[in-house]
Write an enzyme that holds these catalytic residues in place. Structure first.
Site, PDB file in Angstrom:
ATOM      1  N   GLY A   5      11.548 -42.054   0.629  1.00  0.00           N
ATOM      2  CA  GLY A   5      11.983 -42.702  -0.502  1.00  0.00           C
ATOM      3  C   GLY A   5      12.907 -43.576  -0.194  1.00  0.00           C
ATOM      4  N   LYS A   6      12.951 -44.327   1.032  1.00  0.00           N
ATOM      5  CA  LYS A   6      13.865 -45.336   1.259  1.00  0.00           C
ATOM      6  C   LYS A   6      14.051 -46.502   0.256  1.00  0.00           C
ATOM      7  CE  LYS A   6      12.091 -45.885   5.448  1.00  0.00           C
ATOM      8  NZ  LYS A   6      11.388 -44.839   5.361  1.00  0.00           N
ATOM      9  N   THR A   7      12.576 -46.990   0.072  1.00  0.00           N
ATOM     10  CA  THR A   7      12.290 -48.387  -0.820  1.00  0.00           C
ATOM     11  C   THR A   7      12.509 -48.018  -2.280  1.00  0.00           C
ATOM     12  OG1 THR A   7      10.756 -49.206   0.773  1.00  0.00           O
ATOM     13  CG2 THR A   7      10.788 -50.122  -1.448  1.00  0.00           C
TER      14      THR A   7
ATOM     15  N   PRO B 295       8.363 -42.607   7.329  1.00  0.00           N
ATOM     16  CA  PRO B 295       7.659 -43.232   6.093  1.00  0.00           C
ATOM     17  C   PRO B 295       7.340 -41.909   5.067  1.00  0.00           C
ATOM     18  CG  PRO B 295       6.335 -43.543   8.105  1.00  0.00           C
ATOM     19  CD  PRO B 295       7.562 -42.588   8.454  1.00  0.00           C
ATOM     20  N   GLY B 296       7.786 -42.473   3.717  1.00  0.00           N
ATOM     21  CA  GLY B 296       7.697 -41.580   2.674  1.00  0.00           C
ATOM     22  C   GLY B 296       8.612 -40.683   2.256  1.00  0.00           C
TER      23      GLY B 296
ATOM     24  N   LYS C  23      14.449 -33.561  15.172  1.00  0.00           N
ATOM     25  CA  LYS C  23      13.602 -32.518  16.135  1.00  0.00           C
ATOM     26  C   LYS C  23      14.031 -31.222  15.370  1.00  0.00           C
ATOM     27  CE  LYS C  23      14.350 -35.603  20.178  1.00  0.00           C
ATOM     28  NZ  LYS C  23      14.856 -35.504  21.493  1.00  0.00           N
TER      29      LYS C  23
ATOM     30  N   SER D 216      13.948 -37.166  26.858  1.00  0.00           N
ATOM     31  CA  SER D 216      14.089 -35.890  26.355  1.00  0.00           C
ATOM     32  C   SER D 216      13.197 -34.516  26.553  1.00  0.00           C
ATOM     33  CB  SER D 216      14.235 -36.083  24.748  1.00  0.00           C
ATOM     34  OG  SER D 216      13.334 -36.599  24.228  1.00  0.00           O
TER      35      SER D 216
END
Length: 790
Positions: free
Chosen positions: A375-377, A372-373, A736, A693
């Site tokens: 910048g996808k949208t 989140p955050g 990671k 992992s």
């Protein structure tokens, strides 16, 4: 009453008795209205600022000053937005209204002049002066007074907005000053003229102006009546009927009403032809038009058919926005809106270049995956702007009903098309940039599986003939540029993921955040908080501390919130202290944001044996994961806690088995496993954890516990293990490694087979990080405990 609603029409009152005003009073801004003395006026307070003022005034002296704002579009007027003359009023009654705020009644007392404002929070307050009224006596004043009263009563006879109580009051008034105020408030004068009358302290001047205005109104009415009579005489009865009939027909057409079913059918047929529907759709529409024409007026079925045909007519079957195929311009727009993310930008520029060469290209299905955050949208809006297309967005978070995608069958009452068709109708073109937001959060229940319904939407081999359940005709979605966003790729159903081109947006490093804050976040917050003219200066050291000490995220949302908090506090200082543009250094952050919230904790948590640092990927991006192990007297049992699921639990059991088989080589007393219970814990127990992992980190923590040697504080690791001692590759290597970089780790152990994933990480992002590929567990032990492995 305040910044949102002005007072309603004043009610008749009596001239206010003289009252002694205090030197300072709270100021209530009015919009689009002027309040005069000698009137009782109802008002509505809708904003919190206005309600606070009313409450304080009602609980105090019940006095305040009502002042008109120069510009009614200003949401929260300040001192410079208000006139300098207002009316002192007394609050008579306050009635709470849950829907529209507070309803109050005030009585105007006298004109006052605002000398200077003494405060502006939580509401305005000013020092006032009540000017002495000029004498209103003499024969000329008496003549003006009688003339204005007589002309106003004549004016009121033909005015619908003047009530009978007002005319009765005017007939009884004997005070020329009060008469001028009552008449001025009921004439419907422009705001500027009413304010000018309020600022005029000379009663004679006010009466002269009102006398001239009423005389002009009488002349205008006389001319209007003459013109109306001439027009009526010139128009014959048949002409008047024709005009009225055409007007009525136009009004009914706008309301969806027609003189006859045939007229309605003809109108719908014309709209469908203008929409450019395909031939097969037109045939179905003609059949429905025939059914509509055969329905009796008022039939329920007629309304259903008409609604269906209106949807057919309103959809953009042939309307397209013209693409802007200038690659250089597109690059400029993308760089202007977003920093870095070169992989995404290159993919969009490739699409534009191919479209320019070929002239036609089926829209690709892109899927942006990242924390989140990141910048996808907002990236979707930038893509639409760079291509000159319309932008449509559909949030899929929590959608569980298949009908949200495909629509409802027309057999149901109140049925509608799905949200895909609805959005295309809203944007009005068939080739928008269509964003499917939060596609990884789709659900399913007894109402169907929306993710399966999306298969037809996103499959390039099928979406050229997408069929909505409501329309039951194919609609071409192949020209739509679909963009999906997700936080976690694994939560997207495999069949849906297979139809999309996945582009990962990793979290940002400290250097990235510093650059983005300088270019985008800080200028935006400075403008939003009114600091553009006196722009503050924030040092790089202060920005770095905000990034590392006050936020802990892969994206940028919390960083922008903290910068907004700094901007608001600086704005307050500028207003209260009236200083020059401030500078924010490292030492100023404690006073602006409070104590540091996040301190590097890797060194402190791994300084004792039994603790190692692993790496994981969550919905918020890459995270460091502490593995803690301890032992106690027991019978060789293994306990693992921390909201751990099956795969990670099995990985822990594998780790214990490997350490037991290599106990002699590691210098561990093998009898400890039979006389001790081992407890492995993963902190942050409220967060579910799964996946293989963490196997390498669990083995390291167990070895550290049983050999009583601490793991180096600068070492983090990830990798799946086998009983034979191999380290297998895992996913999310990019996220990671960036998480290790943010946490201040100096060395990272990764599986040898994951070396190929390092090509996706720019060298400058991992310049200070030592990445060590390992193939076997013995290599992990050697890095964690030099000289330990045989």
């Amino acid at each position: 009453m305040s910044e949102e609603r002005g007072p309603e029409r004043p009610a008749p009152g009596v001239p206010a008795q003289p009252v002694k005003l205090p030197p300072e009073l709270p100021v209530l801004p009015l919009r689009n209205t002027v309040l005069f003395p000698a009137l009782v006026t109802p008002m509505v307070a809708t904003t919190e600022r206005a309600q606070r003022l009313v409450d304080d005034a009602a609980n105090g002296g019940r006095l305040l000053v009502a002042v008109t704002a120069r510009d009614e579009n200003v949401e929260t007027p300040g001192p410079d937005d208000l006139y300098r003359v207002g009316t002192a009023v007394r609050i008579l009654r306050v009635v709470p209204n849950q829907e529209n705020g507070q309803r109050i009644w005030v009585q105007g007392l006298c004109r006052v002049e605002l000398k200077e404002y003494t405060r502006d929070e939580p509401y305005l307050e000013a020092r006032i002066r009540a000017p002495e009224p000029k004498s209103a006596e003499g024969v000329e004043i008496e003549a003006l007074y009688r003339n204005v009263g007589r002309m106003f009563l004549q004016f009121a006879e033909g005015a619908s907005n003047v009530s009978e109580p007002v005319t009765s009051m005017v007939e009884r008034l004997e005070d020329p000053a009060a008469l001028s105020d009552v008449v001025a408030s009921n004439l419907g004068l422009p705001l500027a003229e009413r304010q000018r009358l309020l600022e005029t302290n000379d009663v004679r001047a006010r009466l002269e102006y009102l006398s001239e205005h009423l005389a002009r109104e009488q002349e205008v009415r006389r001319l209007e009546e003459e013109i109306r009579e001439q027009v009526q005489e010139e128009l014959s009865r048949s002409q008047r009927e024709y005009v009225l009939r055409e007007q009525a027909r136009a009004i009914r057409r706008q309301l969806g009403e027609y003189d006859s079913p045939e007229e309605q059918v003809d109108d719908l047929r014309q709209r469908i032809e203008e929409a450019g529907v395909p031939t097969e759709v037109r045939e179905i529409a003609e059949r429905e038009l025939g059914r509509l024409a055969a329905q009796p007026p008022g039939a329920i079925e007629a309304g259903t058919i008409r609604t269906y045909l209106e949807w057919i007519a309103d959809l953009p079957w042939a309307r397209e926005s013209e693409d802007s195929l200038d690659v250089a311009r597109a690059r400029e727009v993308l760089d202007e809106d977003h920093y870095d993310i070169e992989k995404v930008k290159e993919r969009i520029l490739e699409f534009i270049a191919v479209l320019k060469l070929k002239g036609d290209l089926r829209g690709p299905i892109l899927c942006f995956v990242g924390p989140p955050g990141t910048g996808k949208t907002s990236l979707g809006r930038s893509i639409a702007r760079s291509m000159g297309r319309q932008f449509a967005r559909m949030s899929l978070g929590g959608v569980r009903d298949e009908a949200e995608i495909r629509g409802h069958r027309r057999t149901y009452i109140g049925s509608l098309p799905g949200r895909v068709i609805q959005n295309l109708k809203r944007v009005g073109t068939r080739n928008p940039v269509f964003m499917l937001d939060e596609i990884d959060k789709l659900g399913n229940d007894f109402r169907g599986d929306p993710s399966s319904a999306l298969l037809e939407v996103l499959d390039p081999e099928q979406n050229h003939c997408f069929s909505d359940h409501y329309l039951e005709v194919p609609f071409d979605l192949s020209k739509v540029l679909f963009i999906a966003t997700a936080n976690v790729l694994d939560d997207i159903p495999p069949a849906l993921r297979d139809r999309m081109e996945v582009i990962e947006l990793p979290g940002y490093t400290e250097e990235d955040k510093l650059e983005i804050a300088r270019r985008y976040l800080l200028p935006r917050q400075i403008e939003q908080n009114g600091l553009k003219e006196r722009e503050p200066e924030i040092s790089d050291a202060a920005l770095r501390r905000v990034i590392s000490g006050y936020t802990h995220e892969a994206g940028l949302r919390n960083l922008e919130r903290e910068l907004g908090k700094i901007a608001r506090k600086l704005a307050r200082r500028l207003v209260e202290e009236e200083t020059d543009a401030p500078r924010v250094d490292l030492d100023d952050l404690h006073g602006l944001l409070g104590p540091v919230r996040f301190e590097p904790e890797v060194a402190g948590r791994v300084q004792i044996p039994g603790v190692s640092v692993g790496l994981a990927v969550t919905g918020a991006g890459g995270e460091i994961l502490f593995i803690e192990a301890t032992r106690m007297k027991g019978k060789g049992r293994l306990k693992i806690t921390g909201s751990v699921r099956d795969v990670m639990r099995e990985s822990a059991q594998t780790a214990v088995s490997w350490v037991r088989t290599r106990a002699g080589e590691l210098g561990i007393d093998s009898e400890l496993f039979g006389t001790s219970d081992i407890h492995i814990h993963l902190p942050a127990g409220a967060t579910p954890k799964d996946g293989p992992s963490a196997g390498v980190a669990i083995i390291t923590a167990l070895t550290s516990l049983l050999t009583e040697r601490s793991v180096p504080a600068d070492l983090a690791m990830t990798g799946e293990i086998t009983l034979r001692g191999k380290v297998l590759p895992v996913g999310g290597i990019k996220e990671k490694i960036l998480a290790a970089k943010r946490a201040g780790v100096g060395r990272v152990l990764i599986p040898q087979d994951n070396r190929k994933d390092l090509a996706e990480i720019p060298d400058e992002r991992v310049a200070d990080l030592d990445i060590l590929p390992v193939e076997r567990i013995e290599q992990v032990i050697e890095h964690a405990f030099p000289g330990q492995a045989a």
